[in-house]
Write a protein that holds these residues in place. Structure first.
Motif, PDB file in Angstrom:
ATOM      1  N   UNK A 244       0.802  -1.215   0.000  1.00  0.00           N
ATOM      2  CA  UNK A 244       0.000   0.000   0.000  1.00  0.00           C
ATOM      3  C   UNK A 244       0.841   1.273   0.000  1.00  0.00           C
ATOM      4  N   UNK A 245       0.243   2.353  -0.496  1.00  0.00           N
ATOM      5  CA  UNK A 245       0.892   3.656  -0.500  1.00  0.00           C
ATOM      6  C   UNK A 245       0.629   4.381   0.812  1.00  0.00           C
ATOM      7  N   UNK A 246       1.289   5.513   1.015  1.00  0.00           N
ATOM      8  CA  UNK A 246       1.018   6.315   2.200  1.00  0.00           C
ATOM      9  C   UNK A 246      -0.236   7.161   1.976  1.00  0.00           C
ATOM     10  N   UNK A 247      -0.856   7.580   3.078  1.00  0.00           N
ATOM     11  CA  UNK A 247      -2.049   8.416   3.014  1.00  0.00           C
ATOM     12  C   UNK A 247      -1.880   9.571   3.984  1.00  0.00           C
ATOM     13  N   UNK A 253      -1.520  15.605  10.807  1.00  0.00           N
ATOM     14  CA  UNK A 253      -1.095  16.619   9.829  1.00  0.00           C
ATOM     15  C   UNK A 253       0.168  16.173   9.089  1.00  0.00           C
ATOM     16  N   UNK A 254       0.174  14.911   8.711  1.00  0.00           N
ATOM     17  CA  UNK A 254       1.331  14.347   8.030  1.00  0.00           C
ATOM     18  C   UNK A 254       0.894  13.082   7.302  1.00  0.00           C
ATOM     19  N   UNK A 255       1.792  12.574   6.452  1.00  0.00           N
ATOM     20  CA  UNK A 255       1.497  11.348   5.736  1.00  0.00           C
ATOM     21  C   UNK A 255       1.830  10.138   6.604  1.00  0.00           C
ATOM     22  N   UNK A 256       0.967   9.119   6.537  1.00  0.00           N
ATOM     23  CA  UNK A 256       1.175   7.864   7.242  1.00  0.00           C
ATOM     24  C   UNK A 256       1.454   6.781   6.217  1.00  0.00           C
ATOM     25  N   UNK A 281       4.392   3.636  -2.164  1.00  0.00           N
ATOM     26  CA  UNK A 281       4.976   4.961  -1.994  1.00  0.00           C
ATOM     27  C   UNK A 281       5.219   5.241  -0.512  1.00  0.00           C
ATOM     28  N   UNK A 282       6.449   5.557  -0.152  1.00  0.00           N
ATOM     29  CA  UNK A 282       6.793   5.865   1.220  1.00  0.00           C
ATOM     30  C   UNK A 282       6.842   4.675   2.146  1.00  0.00           C
ATOM     31  N   UNK A 283       6.755   3.465   1.627  1.00  0.00           N
ATOM     32  CA  UNK A 283       6.700   2.268   2.456  1.00  0.00           C
ATOM     33  C   UNK A 283       7.981   2.033   3.250  1.00  0.00           C
ATOM     34  N   UNK A 309       5.018  11.156  -1.819  1.00  0.00           N
ATOM     35  CA  UNK A 309       4.413  11.780  -0.644  1.00  0.00           C
ATOM     36  C   UNK A 309       5.093  11.390   0.663  1.00  0.00           C
ATOM     37  N   UNK A 310       5.690  10.230   0.705  1.00  0.00           N
ATOM     38  CA  UNK A 310       6.395   9.772   1.897  1.00  0.00           C
ATOM     39  C   UNK A 310       7.800   9.333   1.545  1.00  0.00           C
TER      40      UNK A 310
END
Length: 371
Positions: A244-247, A253-256, A281-283, A309-310
């Motif tokens: 999965x990608x980050x959300x 107030x940040x990407x997880x 993404x960002x994993x 994004x991450x």
């Protein structure tokens, strides 16, 4: 002060696990000399069940949905589950520790957890030797007054034993969820997957001492293992994959980001084999809020995701990454392989190496250390 609190919490959890009664023999053998044994066999068959051994009247049924309520009884209770149903469940109310033995069970509940343990004491979950067992929930849960957090859910601590195979799929929330701690012992084979939540979600600590674990999650920001406390690995063969990608998290107030292992306190590994891959993404492989301590076994964390994004990280320990033994591999396509919170541009500053490895290669995107 934060470090002191973390140390004290880890110590309390460790002592609690060591002092717990992990002798499952009284349940498997139908009772010890100091307790009164109760062994209840529950056989699922389509839309009905057959119950034998319920001499105390603990069990009620509605089709293939089974409720066991033993209240404050002090007997040594073992529930032996077998058979198959596409529309059934097990819900347990109890105030004393007890055991469940999975003895060739296929259990699907379209409107809630397959097994829901509402007992706050220890649940000894024995996966019987040579058996294959499957637990599945539905894509939505009916509203209830009690917690429902995964296909296999436990309010109290859960000790997983045996040498059989258990596959758990969480289609609504997590595959396996526990509001206390989980210990995995013996050579059990455990598969946990979810297209919507985490593979294993546990509040008070996870200890993996043996077994074969295969965890796969595909949802954005999902974690193979999400632990609000410590993760300790001393043995076993563990494979975790996230895609999965980050959300964006409005509260933070940040990407997880997705992660194979996310823990809020120390990650410690001294044995076994842990293989992690994260492709979104960002994993991240390991995302630890405190220290990552690796002293033995084989660890491999590879992230192939983008950094739109991450920031993907193979191993992230916010207050430290300490490597002192075993075989340690961390690789990324983008960003840092290891991140200990340092602002340094030097890759060697992003982890701490103790002792003298046989070989080591440390770059921004690849860290390989062998003792």
């Amino acid at each position: 002060m934060k470090k002191v609190m973390i140390f004290l919490m880890a110590a309390v959890l460790t002592v609690g696990c060591q002092n717990d009664d992990t002798d499952f023999s009284e349940y498997i053998n139908g009772g010890a000399s100091t307790t009164s044994p109760t062994v209840i066999n529950i056989v699922y068959s389509g839309t009905s069940v057959t119950v034998t051994g319920d001499t105390h009247g603990y069990v009620t049924t509605n089709g293939a949905h089974v409720t066991v309520n033993s209240g404050t009884a002090n007997d040594s209770l073992l529930l032996v589950l077998s058979g198959s149903t596409t529309n059934g469940s097990l819900l347990v109310y109890r105030q004393k520790k007890y055991g469940i033995q999975l003895n060739g069970l296929t259990l699907n509940n379209s409107f809630g957890p397959a097994i829901n343990n509402q007992c706050g004491k220890a649940l000894y979950l024995h996966v019987a030797d040579g058996t294959t067992n499957t637990l599945t929930d539905g894509t939505s849960y009916a509203e209830q007054t009690y917690d429902q957090k995964g296909a296999l859910f436990s309010e109290g601590q859960m000790i997983v034993l045996g040498t059989g195979t258990l596959s758990v799929t969480g289609n609504c929330k997590h595959a396996i969820a526990c509001d206390d701690y989980i210990i995995i012992d013996e050579n059990v084979t455990l598969h946990a997957s979810s297209p919507i939540g985490n593979g294993i979600k546990v509040n008070d600590g996870l200890w993996i001492n043996d077994g074969t674990l295969d965890i796969s999650v595909t949802a954005d920001a999902a974690r193979g293992i999400k632990c609000d406390s410590v993760v300790v690995i001393t043995g076993g063969t563990i494979t975790i994959e996230t895609s999965g990608n980050c959300i964006y998290d409005n509260d933070e107030q940040d990407y997880s980001s997705a992660a194979c292992i996310k823990c809020d306190y120390d990650f410690t590994m001294s044995g076994g084999t842990l293989t992690m891959t994260s492709s979104g993404d960002g994993g991240k492989g390991i995302n630890c809020s405190t220290n990552v301590k690796f002293s033995g076994g084989t660890l491999s964390a590879i992230t192939t995701g983008d950094n739109e994004n991450g920031k993907p990280k193979a191993v992230k320990g916010d207050t430290g990454i300490i490597v002192s033994g075993g075989s340690f591999t961390a690789k990324v396509d983008k960003s840092w392989a290891c991140d200990n919170g340092s602002d340094s541009d030097e890759p060697a500053d992003h982890l701490t190496i103790v002792g003298t490895p046989k070989s080591s290669t440390i770059t921004k995107k690849s860290v390989v250390i062998t003792y």
